[in-house]
Design a protein around this motif. Structure first.
Motif, PDB file in Angstrom:
ATOM      1  N   ILE A  34       3.743   3.272   0.003  1.00 24.58           N
ATOM      2  CA  ILE A  34       2.734   2.793   0.942  1.00 24.58           C
ATOM      3  C   ILE A  34       2.997   1.313   1.207  1.00 24.58           C
ATOM      4  O   ILE A  34       3.749   0.668   0.472  1.00 24.58           O
ATOM      5  CB  ILE A  34       1.299   2.999   0.412  1.00 24.58           C
ATOM      6  N   GLN A  35       2.368   0.786   2.257  1.00 25.33           N
ATOM      7  CA  GLN A  35       2.604  -0.610   2.624  1.00 25.33           C
ATOM      8  C   GLN A  35       2.340  -1.554   1.450  1.00 25.33           C
ATOM      9  O   GLN A  35       3.126  -2.465   1.177  1.00 25.33           O
ATOM     10  CB  GLN A  35       1.703  -0.993   3.800  1.00 25.33           C
TER      11      GLN A  35
ATOM     12  N   TRP B   7       7.762   8.500   2.533  1.00 26.45           N
ATOM     13  CA  TRP B   7       6.636   7.851   3.187  1.00 26.45           C
ATOM     14  C   TRP B   7       5.970   8.803   4.174  1.00 26.45           C
ATOM     15  O   TRP B   7       6.640   9.488   4.936  1.00 26.45           O
ATOM     16  CB  TRP B   7       7.098   6.590   3.913  1.00 26.45           C
TER      17      TRP B   7
ATOM     18  N   ALA C 299       5.837   1.688   7.986  1.00 27.45           N
ATOM     19  CA  ALA C 299       5.490   0.440   7.321  1.00 27.45           C
ATOM     20  C   ALA C 299       5.953  -0.749   8.148  1.00 27.45           C
ATOM     21  O   ALA C 299       6.831  -0.632   9.014  1.00 27.45           O
ATOM     22  CB  ALA C 299       6.131   0.387   5.941  1.00 27.45           C
TER      23      ALA C 299
END
Length: 370
Positions: free
Chosen positions: A244-245, A267, A271
């Motif tokens: 995740i970011q 993912w 991102a």
């Protein structure tokens, strides 16, 4: 026989389908399999297709299950029964043998048995060509065998990172893959500093038990600051197993100059990458997909006792009948509850002491006794 069939994101059905019929060089395997949350959530990378896959030529629905072990119960024409006798415990290598520039895992048409077709471990039986099999060494259980595939992912990531005994590591996300990375690092590099960021209490406890030097709750502290309080310039390698970011940002800001970021996660969202940070600190940014012919090395490390305690990471065993409700939906519920967190800007989370780490599916029995 029963099989877990994938029709699309969020649509997995346990159905009765014909048992596989063996062709030349194939064996029939009674399976034990690990569940895979990514197939339940997303169409990528390659979980079935509405168009025929270039290698398997299969479309929806496909039988899932690429993390499996099992016992040979029947041999087909042309099989060397001195090596592949009935009763032999085996694991699956994971991918087809089509390759690009010698790196099989980077083939543009990459295919995994149990993802893109040719059956899968989420069924009572699967027919597999022996070229895709490894025999399990004596003393390694089928449960451990079903963990070899994700362990091979972690081992491949550590190899690709260039990690050595004198380096330090941060592992972000202590789900099964992250914990396997910790296990590999500690097994191969017993004196190295291995730091772990994970919001779930039970997974932090697992990480400490299996080799982490220190663990952090990213909902309570700023990870890069915590890392530099222990390793002043930052860590040498950051393994992102969360995808995740926030996990990528925390990893990059925790690295020392010329450190290495390794992404292991699939993912589900795009991102934003801080390219200038990579530029001014000369960070090595890379990712790994699957593995490339490392199973024999992994099996040797397990058989020799170098990597041990894998059975302790199996926190739940279910039957194929329960794979949707007690497997995929349970993992998704816990992911939604515990997995979506933000580093540095956060709300407190209520964590369950019974959080699942690794689920094994026994397709052949409603009351599995593994």
């Amino acid at each position: 026989m029963k099989a877990g069939r994938y029709y699309g994101p969020g649509d997995i059905r346990v159905e009765n389908i014909p048992e596989p019929v063996l062709t030349s060089d194939q064996v029939k395997i009674l399976t034990v399999c690990g569940s895979d949350l990514h197939a339940y959530l997303t169409e990528s990378p390659g979980y079935g297709s509405v168009e025929p896959h270039p290698i398997t030529q299969e479309t929806f629905p496909v039988t899932l299950g690429h993390e499996f072990s099992g016992t040979i119960v029947e041999t087909g024409p042309g099989v060397d029964t001195t090596k592949w006798a009935t009763g032999t415990n085996v694991i699956m290598k994971g991918s087809c043998d089509t390759c690009s520039q010698g790196y099989r895992n980077l083939c543009p048409h990459i295919g995994f048995i149990g993802i893109t077709g040719w059956g899968g471990g989420l069924s009572e039986y699967i027919a597999v060509n022996v070229r895709y099999l490894h025999t399990l060494p004596q003393g390694i259980s089928l449960e451990i065998g079903a963990c070899v595939e994700p362990l091979a992912v972690a081992y491949h990531a550590v190899k690709r990172s260039g990690f050595t005994e004198d380096k330090t590591a941060l592992v972000v996300g202590a789900g099964p893959i992250g914990l396997f990375v910790v296990k590999v690092l500690r097994s191969l590099y017993p004196t190295s500093t291995i730091l772990v960021s994970e919001p779930a209490t039970i997974r932090r406890e697992f990480a400490l038990k299996h080799g982490a030097t220190q663990v952090f709750d990213p909902t309570n502290i700023i990870i890069p600051e915590a890392i530099r309080s222990i390793v002043a310039p930052g860590v040498d390698v950051a393994f992102d197993a969360a995808g995740i970011q926030a996990s990528m940002d925390a990893s990059l800001f925790s690295l020392r100059a010329r450190g290495t970021y390794v992404n292991l996660a699939i993912w589900e969202k795009t991102a934003t990458l801080n390219v200038n940070l990579i530029l001014v600190r000369e960070i090595n940014f890379t990712g790994i997909v699957g593995y490339d012919r490392v199973h024999e090395e992994v099996l040797s490390l397990i058989a020799s006792g170098k990597i041990k305690g894998l059975d302790e990471l199996i926190t739940k065993r279910i039957s194929l009948d329960d794979v949707v409700e007690e497997g995929f939906k349970k993992l998704l519920s816990e992911k939604d509850k515990h997995g979506q967190y933000t580093y540095m800007f956060f709300d407190n989370l209520s964590l369950s002491a019974g959080l699942t780490v690794k689920i094994l599916v026994h397709p052949g029995s409603r009351s599995p006794n593994l």
